[in-house]
Design an enzyme around this catalytic site. Structure first.
Site, mmCIF file in Angstrom:
data_model
loop_
_atom_site.group_PDB
_atom_site.id
_atom_site.type_symbol
_atom_site.label_atom_id
_atom_site.label_comp_id
_atom_site.label_asym_id
_atom_site.label_seq_id
_atom_site.Cartn_x
_atom_site.Cartn_y
_atom_site.Cartn_z
ATOM 1 C CB SER A 173 -0.853 -0.019 1.273
ATOM 2 O OG SER A 173 -1.484 1.226 1.464
ATOM 3 C CE1 TYR A 186 -4.198 -2.016 5.175
ATOM 4 C CE2 TYR A 186 -3.141 0.050 4.581
ATOM 5 C CZ TYR A 186 -3.776 -1.126 4.211
ATOM 6 O OH TYR A 186 -3.980 -1.402 2.874
HETATM 7 N N1 LIG Z 1 -8.735 -0.718 -0.937
HETATM 8 C C1 LIG Z 1 -7.728 0.107 -0.774
HETATM 9 O O1 LIG Z 1 -7.888 1.308 -0.661
HETATM 10 C C2 LIG Z 1 -6.323 -0.411 -0.739
HETATM 11 C C3 LIG Z 1 -5.270 0.506 -0.869
HETATM 12 C C4 LIG Z 1 -3.969 0.029 -0.827
HETATM 13 C C5 LIG Z 1 -3.737 -1.322 -0.636
HETATM 14 N N2 LIG Z 1 -4.776 -2.180 -0.505
HETATM 15 C C6 LIG Z 1 -4.474 -3.584 -0.260
HETATM 16 O O2 LIG Z 1 -4.993 -4.369 -1.307
HETATM 17 C C7 LIG Z 1 -5.340 -5.657 -0.796
HETATM 18 C C8 LIG Z 1 -6.781 -5.986 -1.152
HETATM 19 O O3 LIG Z 1 -7.624 -4.997 -0.602
HETATM 20 P P1 LIG Z 1 -9.187 -4.888 -0.907
HETATM 21 O O4 LIG Z 1 -9.511 -3.461 -0.913
HETATM 22 O O5 LIG Z 1 -9.523 -5.735 -2.083
HETATM 23 O O6 LIG Z 1 -9.771 -5.529 0.450
HETATM 24 P P2 LIG Z 1 -11.153 -6.292 0.690
HETATM 25 O O7 LIG Z 1 -11.464 -6.079 2.133
HETATM 26 O O8 LIG Z 1 -12.147 -5.923 -0.343
HETATM 27 O O9 LIG Z 1 -10.743 -7.817 0.455
HETATM 28 C C9 LIG Z 1 -9.849 -8.501 1.268
HETATM 29 C C10 LIG Z 1 -10.152 -10.000 1.177
HETATM 30 O O10 LIG Z 1 -9.230 -10.691 2.014
HETATM 31 C C11 LIG Z 1 -9.923 -11.710 2.695
HETATM 32 N N3 LIG Z 1 -9.246 -12.053 3.939
HETATM 33 C C12 LIG Z 1 -9.195 -11.344 5.084
HETATM 34 N N4 LIG Z 1 -8.529 -12.018 6.030
HETATM 35 C C13 LIG Z 1 -8.161 -13.201 5.478
HETATM 36 C C14 LIG Z 1 -7.465 -14.329 5.968
HETATM 37 N N5 LIG Z 1 -7.028 -14.389 7.234
HETATM 38 N N6 LIG Z 1 -7.261 -15.387 5.140
HETATM 39 C C15 LIG Z 1 -7.716 -15.341 3.866
HETATM 40 N N7 LIG Z 1 -8.376 -14.297 3.347
HETATM 41 C C16 LIG Z 1 -8.611 -13.232 4.143
HETATM 42 C C17 LIG Z 1 -11.302 -11.134 2.959
HETATM 43 O O11 LIG Z 1 -12.277 -12.161 3.191
HETATM 44 C C18 LIG Z 1 -11.567 -10.362 1.688
HETATM 45 O O12 LIG Z 1 -12.236 -11.147 0.716
HETATM 46 C C19 LIG Z 1 -5.085 -5.593 0.711
HETATM 47 O O13 LIG Z 1 -3.824 -6.134 1.013
HETATM 48 C C20 LIG Z 1 -5.102 -4.129 1.005
HETATM 49 O O14 LIG Z 1 -4.361 -3.809 2.147
HETATM 50 C C21 LIG Z 1 -6.066 -1.761 -0.561
#
Ligand SMILES: NC(=O)c1ccc[n+]([C@@H]2O[C@H](COP(=O)([O-])OP(=O)(O)OC[C@H]3O[C@@H](n4cnc5c(N)ncnc54)[C@H](O)[C@@H]3O)[C@@H](O)[C@H]2O)c1
Ligand SMILES: *[C@@H]1O[C@H](CO)[C@@H](O)[C@H](O)[C@H]1NC(C)=O
Length: 252
Positions: A173, A186
């Protein structure tokens, strides 16, 4: 004196990256063909994981979808199948290393081939101020966003090294590079993921494992619901609004 040298090095770096990236706008770097690859995506039921699954299969790869939540994981598989792609779902808690190792063996047995691209994407955020944040939620953030990378890489890197073919993608991120208020758990976990990626990349170079590549992805806030309720400072939001999932995808 040291300060001036640091400053000079930093300015040289900044100039180098601005020049390099300007060139890349015109001369786009060669993209890696991924048809025939077997891609494992963790957190595949979520916003970005689902997009990764759809995008990888669109370009001819098959995907293995891992998520702790089977219903949203199945939904991702359904979307992939509807577009003619191949997806295999597994319900896995990536924080549980026994669960990771067991399912890694199961995948190999079920599909009879090795994972060639690992996308460590599963991520969570506690979403509370430091002193209001329950201990267990802070711990969970470290376990999902950092420790899980240890277990999945331990599970899949040996096969990649043996074949001298593979790719490990770390979804971190911008909060793994810069920090802001109220996301202590985070930021700690994403800085850790960035450090993990860098050290692993160095190790592969030191070991001369040329066929196994690494990529670090540091997305800005993407509107997937993960940061629902968070506020970006107004002057920053004007300049840098959150990305929609589809624009996040079209950025190089
Ligand atoms: N959305 C944002 O703004 C953003 C920005 C920068 C980075 N990210 C990163 O991108 C990645 C995806 O984010 P997103 O927005 O799609 O999140 P999201 O919450 O939509 O999806 C995350 C998924 O991970 C699964 N998950 C959670 N804990 C788990 C575990 N212990 N074992 C297996 N699966 C598990 C959840 O069930 C969910 O389906 C993450 O690493 C997040 O930190 C997101
Ligand atoms: C799993 O995901 C679905 C759909 O996103 C959601 O409605 C449900 O509450 C989630 N289940 C768990 C146990 O988190």
């Amino acid at each position: 004196m040291i300060f001036l040298m640091d400053l000079q090095m930093m300015l040289l770096d900044v100039i180098y990256f601005i020049l390099r990236n300007s060139v890349r706008i015109v001369l786009r770097p060669r993209t890696k063909p991924i048809d025939g690859e077997l891609v494992l995506i963790t957190g595949a039921g979520g916003g970005l994981g689902r997009l990764f699954a759809q995008e990888f299969t669109k370009h001819g790869a098959e995907v293995v979808l891992w998520d702790i939540n089977s219903s949203c994981n199945d939904e991702t598989a359904k979307l992939v199948h509807e577009n003619g792609g191949k997806a295999y779902t597994y319900t896995v808690d990536v924080t549980n290393r026994e669960d990771v190792y067991r399912n890694a063996d199961l995948v190999r047995k079920d599909l009879g081939r090795d994972i060639t691209i690992l996308v460590n994407n599963a991520g969570v955020v506690a979403g509370a101020r430091m002193l209001d944040c329950p201990d267990l939620l802070m711990e969970r953030t470290m376990k999902v966003n950092c420790h899980a990378h240890f277990w999945t890489v331990k599970a899949f890197l040996p096969q990649m090294k043996a074949q001298n073919h593979g790719h490990i993608v770390t979804i971190a991120s911008v909060l793994g590079l810069f920090s802001t208020a109220c996301v202590e758990d985070y930021c700690a976990s994403k800085f850790a993921a960035v450090g993990f990626h860098e050290s692993l990349a160095h190790e592969l170079i030191a070991d001369e494992v040329e066929g196994v590549k690494t990529t670090l992805v540091c997305p800005y806030i993407v509107d997937t619901g993960m940061f629902e309720g968070c506020k970006i400072r107004e002057e920053v939001e004007l300049l840098l609004p959150p990305w929609s999932p589809s624009t996040a995808w079209s950025r190089p």
